[in-house]
Design a protein around this motif. Sequence first.
Motif, short mmCIF file in Angstrom:
data_model
loop_
_atom_site.label_atom_id
_atom_site.label_comp_id
_atom_site.label_asym_id
_atom_site.label_seq_id
_atom_site.Cartn_x
_atom_site.Cartn_y
_atom_site.Cartn_z
N GLY A 125 1.71 -4.89 -5.39
CA GLY A 125 1.01 -4.12 -6.40
C GLY A 125 1.26 -2.64 -6.39
O GLY A 125 0.71 -1.91 -7.20
N ARG A 126 2.09 -2.17 -5.46
CA ARG A 126 2.36 -0.73 -5.35
C ARG A 126 1.09 0.11 -5.50
O ARG A 126 0.89 0.77 -6.52
N PRO A 127 0.22 0.09 -4.49
CA PRO A 127 -1.05 0.84 -4.60
C PRO A 127 -0.82 2.29 -4.99
O PRO A 127 0.18 2.90 -4.61
N ASP A 128 -1.77 2.84 -5.76
CA ASP A 128 -1.68 4.24 -6.15
C ASP A 128 -1.64 5.13 -4.92
O ASP A 128 -0.90 6.11 -4.88
N LEU A 129 -2.45 4.80 -3.92
CA LEU A 129 -2.47 5.53 -2.65
C LEU A 129 -2.46 4.52 -1.51
O LEU A 129 -3.19 3.52 -1.57
N ALA A 130 -1.67 4.77 -0.49
CA ALA A 130 -1.62 3.88 0.67
C ALA A 130 -1.71 4.72 1.94
O ALA A 130 -0.90 5.61 2.17
N PHE A 131 -2.74 4.45 2.72
CA PHE A 131 -2.93 5.10 4.02
C PHE A 131 -2.37 4.12 5.04
O PHE A 131 -3.07 3.20 5.48
N THR A 132 -1.10 4.30 5.39
CA THR A 132 -0.38 3.29 6.15
C THR A 132 -0.93 3.06 7.56
O THR A 132 -0.98 1.92 8.00
N ARG A 133 -1.33 4.11 8.26
CA ARG A 133 -1.85 3.92 9.61
C ARG A 133 -3.17 3.17 9.60
O ARG A 133 -3.41 2.30 10.44
N PRO B 120 6.22 1.37 -2.47
CA PRO B 120 6.98 0.25 -3.04
C PRO B 120 7.02 -0.99 -2.15
O PRO B 120 7.32 -2.07 -2.62
N GLY B 121 6.73 -0.85 -0.87
CA GLY B 121 6.80 -2.00 0.04
C GLY B 121 5.54 -2.84 0.09
O GLY B 121 5.48 -3.80 0.86
N LEU B 122 4.55 -2.51 -0.72
CA LEU B 122 3.28 -3.24 -0.69
C LEU B 122 3.04 -3.97 -2.01
O LEU B 122 3.44 -3.49 -3.07
#
Length: 144
Positions: free
Chosen positions: A53-61, A49-51
């Motif tokens: 477009g709310r990506p389907d998958l987010a690899f934060t590192r 939610p913090g990105l």
Amino acid sequence: MDHSVARPAPLDAATSARLRRQPRSATKPEVALRRELHRRGLRFRVNHPGLPGRPDLAFTRAKVAVFVDGCFWHCCPDHGTLPRNNRDWWRAKLDRNVARDRAKDAALTGLGWSVLHVWEHEAPGTAADRVEAEWRQRLPSVTS
């Protein structure tokens, strides 16, 4: 969002109901990709939610955002179609979807993220290969 073009009346109740039932997240292609990436040991956030477009998958590192796009809704060059009924309205609607996709991509890129789009028709293993390659490139010290 431009509301200047009125939504046309549904052609019939069955079509309207079918479109309302379309899932917005956790679609079959998305879940298949998530399972394959998880099987490979990759961990990610779902609909972050913090990105933008709310990506389907987010690899934060690694700062890799993945969107799993439906061929119809995102105008796949291979499988995208335009309905015969209300053609002008649908063209404008789908063009807005694509423009919104590009705006989300630009916002994420501006924040230092790499953005990947996977089409719903891509095989999960092939899509996972692309995602994993980008993830490894962005985190060269990671080994599995």
